[in-house]
Design an enzyme around this catalytic site. Structure first.
Site, short mmCIF file in Angstrom:
data_model
loop_
_atom_site.label_atom_id
_atom_site.label_comp_id
_atom_site.label_asym_id
_atom_site.label_seq_id
_atom_site.Cartn_x
_atom_site.Cartn_y
_atom_site.Cartn_z
CG ASN A 75 -10.44 -6.89 0.01
OD1 ASN A 75 -10.07 -6.66 1.28
ND2 ASN A 75 -9.53 -7.32 -1.10
CG HIS A 96 -5.27 -5.27 -3.15
ND1 HIS A 96 -5.05 -6.75 -2.71
CD2 HIS A 96 -4.20 -5.32 -4.14
CE1 HIS A 96 -3.90 -7.32 -3.49
NE2 HIS A 96 -3.57 -6.42 -4.29
CB SER A 124 -7.48 -0.73 -5.21
OG SER A 124 -6.58 -0.37 -6.02
CG ASP A 133 -6.90 -9.00 -4.26
OD1 ASP A 133 -7.98 -8.93 -3.48
OD2 ASP A 133 -5.78 -9.83 -4.45
C1 GRF Z 1 -3.58 -3.69 4.21
O1 GRF Z 1 -2.49 -3.42 3.65
C2 GRF Z 1 -4.58 -4.10 3.39
O2 GRF Z 1 -4.71 -3.58 2.23
C3 GRF Z 1 -4.41 -5.69 3.12
O3 GRF Z 1 -3.93 -6.20 4.25
C4 GRF Z 1 -3.22 -4.97 4.96
C5 GRF Z 1 -4.08 -5.09 6.57
O4 GRF Z 1 -3.62 -4.32 7.40
N1 GRF Z 1 -5.65 -6.29 2.65
P1 GRF Z 1 -4.06 -3.99 8.74
O5 GRF Z 1 -4.38 -5.32 9.45
O6 GRF Z 1 -5.33 -3.19 8.40
O7 GRF Z 1 -3.17 -3.06 9.36
#
Ligand code: GRF
Length: 226
Positions: A127, A129, A156, A165
Site C-alpha cells: 500500500n 500512504h 510511505s 496502515d
Molecule cells: C494517495 O495519496 C495515496 O497515498 C492514498 O490515496 C491517494 C490516492 O491518490 N492512499 P490517487 O488515486 O493515486 O491519485
C-alpha cells in the site's frame, strides 16, 4: 564489431527480455494518479513488472479510464452491493486469485480489508500512504500534519497487514512543510513523492530483492529500517 562492454550490455538486455515481468493487480477507488505513475513506469522496456488488471470498488473511479486508455483490463466490485464486509472481501480475494498476480498493489484503495484477505496476501500486497508512517495513519493526513505544526511530512510504501496502515515499512520519502502550506499544496508535493517511491518499491519486489519474513521487510537480505 562489438566491444566486450557492449556485448555484455546486450546480454543483460536479453536477460531482462527473457524473464517474465511480475504481474501486478492494482486496486483503486478514485483518480488513480499513482496507478498512472505505475503504468508509466511499466512502459519502460526494462521495468520488471506489468499491470495485468485494475480493480475498483467505485464504478465511477477515473482510474478505470486510465487503465482502459492503457489497454489494461478492468473490474469493478461495488462494495455497496454486499451486505457484509466479509462477503466483499471474499469476492475480491477470489477475483484476485483468478488473475494470479505476483503482487497486489493498493493505490488509493479506500476500503479497509479484513484479516482473512490480508493474511491470504501477506507478503505480496503493498500500500502507499500519504504520511511518514507510523505517524498519521488513516485519513486527512495533510490537514492533521499542518494542525500539529509538523515541519516534515511525506509518503510511505508498506506491506499490508490486518492492522490499518501499520504493516512493515518498505520505503519512505520526506519533504519539509513550508510556512504557507495548505492541505492541498502539501497533498500535491506528497503525491510527487508517491509517484517516485511506489514504482521503485514495486521494482524491488519484482526483481526478488524485497521480501516480508516474520513481520519484517528485507531488502537484499537486510532488514529495512524506517
Ligand atoms: C494517495 O495519496 C495515496 O497515498 C492514498 O490515496 C491517494 C490516492 O491518490 N492512499 P490517487 O488515486 O493515486 O491519485
Amino acid at each position: 564489431m562489438c566491444s566486450v562492454k557492449s556485448s555484455k550490455a546486450i546480454e543483460a538486455l536479453s536477460l531482462v527480455k527473457l524473464s517474465e515481468p511480475c504481474q501486478l493487480v492494482v486496486l483503486i477507488s478514485g483518480n488513480g494518479t499513482n496507478l498512472q505513475a505505475i503504468i508509466d513506469a511499466c512502459a519502460a522496456r526494462t521495468f520488471p513488472a506489468k499491470v495485468a488488471a485494475v480493480i475498483s470498488n467505485e464504478p465511477a473511479a477515473y482510474g478505470l479510464q486510465r487503465a482502459r486508455d492503457a489497454g489494461i483490463s478492468t473490474h469493478v466490485i461495488d462494495h455497496r452491493k454486499f451486505d457484509r464486509r466479509t462477503e466483499f472481501d471474499g469476492r475480491l480475494k477470489n477475483l484476485i486469485d483468478t488473475l494470479e498476480p505476483g503482487l497486489v498493489v493498493l493505490a488509493g484503495f479506500m476500503r479497509i480489508l479484513g484479516f482473512d484477505l490480508t493474511e491470504h496476501f501477506l507478503g505480496r500486497m503493498m500500500n502507499i500512504h500519504p504520511s511518514l508512517l507510523p505517524d498519521y495513519p488513516g485519513l486527512n493526513t495533510h490537514a492533521r500534519v499542518l494542525a500539529d505544526g509538523m515541519n516534515e511530512h511525506g509518503a510511505s510504501v508498506h506491506f499490508v497487514t490486518s492492522e490499518l496502515d501499520a504493516g512493515p515499512i518498505i520505503l519512505q520519502k520526506r519533504i519539509p512543510v513550508q510556512p504557507n502550506d495548505t492541505p492541498s499544496t502539501l497533498a500535491e508535493r506528497v503525491h510527487q513523492c508517491e509517484y517516485e517511491i511506489y514504482p521503485r518499491a514495486i521494482a524491488w519486489f519484482a526483481t526478488g530483492r524485497l521480501h516480508l519474513k516474520t513481520s519484517i521487510a528485507y531488502l537484499d537480505g537486510a532488514p529495512i529500517k524506517a
